[in-house]
Scaffold this active site. Structure first.
Site, PDB file in Angstrom:
ATOM      1  N   TYR A  62       0.854  -1.191   0.000  1.00 50.27           N
ATOM      2  CA  TYR A  62       0.000   0.000   0.000  1.00 50.27           C
ATOM      3  C   TYR A  62       0.883   1.232   0.000  1.00 50.27           C
ATOM      4  O   TYR A  62       1.834   1.324   0.780  1.00 50.27           O
ATOM      5  CB  TYR A  62      -0.914   0.035   1.237  1.00 50.27           C
ATOM      6  CG  TYR A  62      -2.345  -0.205   0.845  1.00 50.27           C
ATOM      7  CD1 TYR A  62      -2.985   0.664  -0.024  1.00 50.27           C
ATOM      8  CD2 TYR A  62      -3.047  -1.311   1.312  1.00 50.27           C
ATOM      9  CE1 TYR A  62      -4.293   0.436  -0.423  1.00 50.27           C
ATOM     10  CE2 TYR A  62      -4.352  -1.548   0.923  1.00 50.27           C
ATOM     11  CZ  TYR A  62      -4.977  -0.662   0.047  1.00 50.27           C
ATOM     12  OH  TYR A  62      -6.252  -0.877  -0.347  1.00 50.27           O
ATOM     13  N   GLU A  64      -0.455   4.783  -0.712  1.00 51.91           N
ATOM     14  CA  GLU A  64      -1.243   5.986  -1.033  1.00 51.91           C
ATOM     15  C   GLU A  64      -0.383   7.226  -0.865  1.00 51.91           C
ATOM     16  O   GLU A  64       0.358   7.361   0.120  1.00 51.91           O
ATOM     17  CB  GLU A  64      -2.487   6.059  -0.142  1.00 51.91           C
ATOM     18  CG  GLU A  64      -3.567   5.105  -0.626  1.00 51.91           C
ATOM     19  CD  GLU A  64      -4.678   4.903   0.384  1.00 51.91           C
ATOM     20  OE1 GLU A  64      -4.403   4.983   1.586  1.00 51.91           O
ATOM     21  OE2 GLU A  64      -5.813   4.647  -0.042  1.00 51.91           O
ATOM     22  N   ASP A 208      -6.535  12.657 -25.592  1.00 52.42           N
ATOM     23  CA  ASP A 208      -6.595  11.260 -25.154  1.00 52.42           C
ATOM     24  C   ASP A 208      -5.834  10.457 -26.202  1.00 52.42           C
ATOM     25  O   ASP A 208      -6.360  10.138 -27.267  1.00 52.42           O
ATOM     26  CB  ASP A 208      -8.050  10.801 -25.048  1.00 52.42           C
ATOM     27  CG  ASP A 208      -8.143   9.353 -24.577  1.00 52.42           C
ATOM     28  OD1 ASP A 208      -7.108   8.650 -24.609  1.00 52.42           O
ATOM     29  OD2 ASP A 208      -9.250   8.929 -24.187  1.00 52.42           O
ATOM     30  N   THR A 234      -3.098   5.020 -22.363  1.00 53.76           N
ATOM     31  CA  THR A 234      -2.960   3.681 -21.802  1.00 53.76           C
ATOM     32  C   THR A 234      -1.546   3.202 -22.113  1.00 53.76           C
ATOM     33  O   THR A 234      -0.886   3.738 -23.007  1.00 53.76           O
ATOM     34  CB  THR A 234      -3.969   2.696 -22.420  1.00 53.76           C
ATOM     35  OG1 THR A 234      -3.865   2.775 -23.840  1.00 53.76           O
ATOM     36  CG2 THR A 234      -5.387   3.006 -21.998  1.00 53.76           C
ATOM     37  N   LYS A 237      -1.376  -0.623 -25.296  1.00 46.78           N
ATOM     38  CA  LYS A 237      -1.730  -0.760 -26.725  1.00 46.78           C
ATOM     39  C   LYS A 237      -0.430  -0.822 -27.544  1.00 46.78           C
ATOM     40  O   LYS A 237       0.385  -1.700 -27.257  1.00 46.78           O
ATOM     41  CB  LYS A 237      -2.680   0.376 -27.117  1.00 46.78           C
ATOM     42  CG  LYS A 237      -4.006   0.312 -26.328  1.00 46.78           C
ATOM     43  CD  LYS A 237      -5.027   1.286 -26.852  1.00 46.78           C
ATOM     44  CE  LYS A 237      -6.382   1.107 -26.196  1.00 46.78           C
ATOM     45  NZ  LYS A 237      -6.541   1.821 -24.932  1.00 46.78           N
ATOM     46  N   ARG A 243      -1.228  -3.565 -18.656  1.00 41.05           N
ATOM     47  CA  ARG A 243      -2.577  -3.006 -18.814  1.00 41.05           C
ATOM     48  C   ARG A 243      -2.766  -1.909 -17.768  1.00 41.05           C
ATOM     49  O   ARG A 243      -2.952  -2.192 -16.584  1.00 41.05           O
ATOM     50  CB  ARG A 243      -3.620  -4.108 -18.614  1.00 41.05           C
ATOM     51  CG  ARG A 243      -5.050  -3.626 -18.580  1.00 41.05           C
ATOM     52  CD  ARG A 243      -5.985  -4.742 -18.880  1.00 41.05           C
ATOM     53  NE  ARG A 243      -5.725  -5.234 -20.220  1.00 41.05           N
ATOM     54  CZ  ARG A 243      -6.250  -4.697 -21.329  1.00 41.05           C
ATOM     55  NH1 ARG A 243      -7.074  -3.698 -21.256  1.00 41.05           N
ATOM     56  NH2 ARG A 243      -5.931  -5.187 -22.510  1.00 41.05           N
TER      57      ARG A 243
HETATM   58  N1  DSN Z   1     -11.504  -0.584 -25.350  1.00 47.39           N
HETATM   59  C1  DSN Z   1     -10.482   0.239 -25.973  1.00 47.39           C
HETATM   60  C2  DSN Z   1     -10.368  -0.041 -27.421  1.00 47.39           C
HETATM   61  O1  DSN Z   1     -10.511  -1.176 -27.809  1.00 47.39           O
HETATM   62  O2  DSN Z   1     -10.101   0.861 -28.192  1.00 47.39           O
HETATM   63  C3  DSN Z   1     -10.709   1.663 -25.707  1.00 47.39           C
HETATM   64  O3  DSN Z   1     -10.956   1.850 -24.361  1.00 47.39           O
END
Ligand code: DSN
Length: 426
Positions: A62, A64, A208, A234, A237, A243
Site C-alpha cells: 500500500y 497511497e 486522449d 494507456t 496498446k 494493462r
Molecule cells: N476498449 C479500448 C479499445 O478497444 O479501443 C478503448 O478503451
C-alpha cells in the site's frame, strides 16, 4: 544484481499445484494467443520483463500518496519504482510532468474531469460513433451523466475530423475542456488546429492519446505533448506495456491532476503495475522499439491497402496509424457477422461502428483491425498481404462455425503464419 534464485515473484508451479483450474486458464489463454492472429487494435504482447514486474511482490504494498509523501511506512522500495517510472515518462515524451498512478486509460480520463471541471460544465469531444471514446461524454458513462458533453464528428466525404465543426461548436458552447482523440481514428490529428481553437475560447486542451501514444513514443508520428495541456494514455496498446494508464501534462497543471488522480479518483496505487510501466518506458526508449513503431504503421497501411484491393474499403481511404477501420457495406456483411466468421477461423478482430453507421453499435457496419501484436511477432509487409486475403475469405465466404470448411481452410492459413512468427516463442 544478486537475487534470491529460489523466489522473485511469480511461481507457476506453485499456482499449478494449488489451483490447477486457474493455472489451466493461464496456459489455455497463452495457447489461444499463440494459435490465432491477434488483430485487436488496442492489444499487444507485452514483454517477459514487463510481465515479471507485474507478477511481483510489489503487488502487496500500500502506498497511497506520491514518492516521498506516502500515507504508509515501508515505501522506500516502491518509491524507487515510481520515481523511475515518472522520470522515464517525462524523458520519453519530453513532458514537464508525469503521473503514472492511473489504473487505466479511463481512470486517467476521470482525472482530467476531476482536475478541470465541475459537474454540469461543458466538454467538447468526438462522439463515440464517429470514433471517440466512452469516457468522452457518452450518456452511459460518468462523463455524460455528470458533465454536459457536446460532440463533433467527421466530414461525410472525407471521414476525417470536421475541424470547422469543432471550431463552430467551441465558439457556440465555450466548453471548459476540448478533447481530441478516440478509439477508431485511423488518421493523424491536427493538434495545432485544436490548440488554436482551445486558445480562442479559453478551454483546456486535452489529448486522449490512448491508442497512438506508442507511435509517439517511437517517434513514428507527431507528438501531442508540446500542444496539449494534458495528454492521457494507456500503456498496453502499441506502447506494449502493462494493462494500465498514465498522463503527462504542463507543470502548471501538475498539482491539480495529481490531486485528481489521488485522492479524488483513486486510492492506493498498484505498485507492481507502476514498476512494469517503468520497464515499459525504458523499452520504448530503445532503437528497436522506434523501428517497431514504424513497422506497425507500414504493416497497417499495407493491410488496409490489400483489403481495399479485395473490395473492403478502409474509411478515410487508408490509415496513418496502427489501425484501419473497414466499411463492410460494400460486401453486404455486418460487423457482427464479420467478427464471428473471422473468430471461427482464428482471426481475432472487433466489429466497430463506422462514421454515419446505419446499424446499431452491437451489429455495426464495420470492423477494426490493428497491427501492434502481429508486428511484435515479427510479421511484415508480405504477411499483411496474406492476412488481408485470409480476412477477406473468412468474412465474405466463411461462417461462424469453426467446423465450416472455409473456417478450417482459413485457419490452416493462420496456423501457417503463426508457426513461422510465433507469439512468445519458446
Ligand atoms: N476498449 C479500448 C479499445 O478497444 O479501443 C478503448 O478503451
Amino acid at each position: 544484481m544478486v537475487h534470491d534464485q529460489t523466489f522473485y515473484g511469480s511461481d507457476f508451479d506453485a499456482l499449478n499445484a494449488f489451483d490447477p483450474d486457474i493455472a489451466d486458464v493461464l496456459l489455455s489463454e497463452l495457447g489461444r494467443i499463440r494459435s490465432g492472429l491477434q488483430l485487436i487494435a488496442s492489444e499487444n504482447l507485452s514483454s517477459p520483463a514487463v510481465l515479471t514486474a507485474l507478477g511481483s511482490t510489489l503487488s502487496n504494498k500500500y502506498a497511497e500518496g506520491y514518492p516521498g509523501r506516502r500515507y504508509y511506512g515501508g515505501c522506500s522500495e516502491v518509491d524507487k519504482a515510481e520515481t523511475l517510472a515518472i522520470d522515464r515518462a517525462k524523458e520519453l515524451f519530453g513532458a514537464e510532468h508525469a503521473n503514472v498512478q492511473a489504473h487505466s486509460g479511463a481512470s486517467a480520463n476521470q482525472a482530467v474531469y476531476g482536475a478541470f471541471m465541475k459537474p454540469g460544465e461543458k466538454i467538447l469531444a468526438m462522439s463515440l460513433p464517429m470514433g471517440g471514446h466512452l469516457t468522452h461524454g457518452t450518456k452511459v458513462s460518468f462523463s455524460g451523466k455528470w458533465f454536459d458533453a457536446v460532440h463533433y464528428g467527421v466530414v461525410k466525404e472525407t471521414e476525417n475530423i470536421d475541424y470547422d465543426e469543432v471550431e463552430a461548436l467551441a465558439r457556440e458552447h465555450r466548453p471548459k475542456v476540448i478533447c481530441a482523440g478516440g478509439s477508431a481514428i485511423p488518421r493523424l490529428i491536427d493538434f495545432e488546429r485544436f490548440r488554436a481553437i482551445a486558445d480562442e475560447v479559453g478551454a483546456i486542451f486535452w489529448v486522449d492519446a490512448a491508442h497512438f501514444i506508442g507511435l509517439v513514443a517511437g517517434k513514428a508520428i507527431p507528438s501531442p505533448v508540446p500542444h496539449a495541456d494534458v495528454v492521457t494514455f494507456t500503456t498496453h496498446k502499441v506502447l506494449r506495456g502493462p494493462r494500465s494508464g498514465a498522463l503527462v501534462c504542463k507543470q502548471e497543471h501538475a498539482a491539480a491532476l495529481d490531486k485528481a488522480i489521488f485522492p479524488m479518483m483513486q486510492g492506493g496505487p498498484q505498485m507492481h503495475t507502476i514498476a512494469a510501466k517503468a520497464v515499459n518506458f525504458k523499452e520504448a526508449m530503445t532503437p528497436e522499439y522506434a523501428q517497431y513503431a514504424k513497422d506497425v504503421i507500414a504493416n497497417s497501411q499495407q493491410l488496409a491497402a490489400s483489403l481495399l484491393e479485395l473490395g473492403i474499403r478502409p474509411t478515410t481511404g487508408g490509415t496513418d496509424t496502427h489501425l484501419a477501420l473497414l466499411d463492410l457495406q460494400g460486401i453486404g456483411v455486418t460487423g457482427r457477422d464479420a467478427e464471428a466468421r473471422a473468430d471461427a477461423a482464428g482471426i481475432v478482430l472487433n466489429k466497430n461502428a463506422i462514421p454515419f453507421d446505419p446499424q446499431k453499435a452491437n451489429i455495426a457496419s464495420g470492423i477494426r483491425v490493428g497491427t501492434p501484436s502481429v508486428t511484435t511477432q515479427g510479421m511484415g509487409i508480405e504477411q499483411m498481404k496474406t492476412i488481408a486475403s485470409l480476412i477477406h475469405r473468412a468474412v465474405t465466404e466463411g461462417d461462424a462455425d469453426p467446423d465450416h470448411p472455409v473456417s478450417q481452410e482459413v485457419r490452416a492459413g493462420v496456423t501457417e503464419l503463426v508457426d513461422r512468427f510465433p507469439a512468445y516463442p519458446r
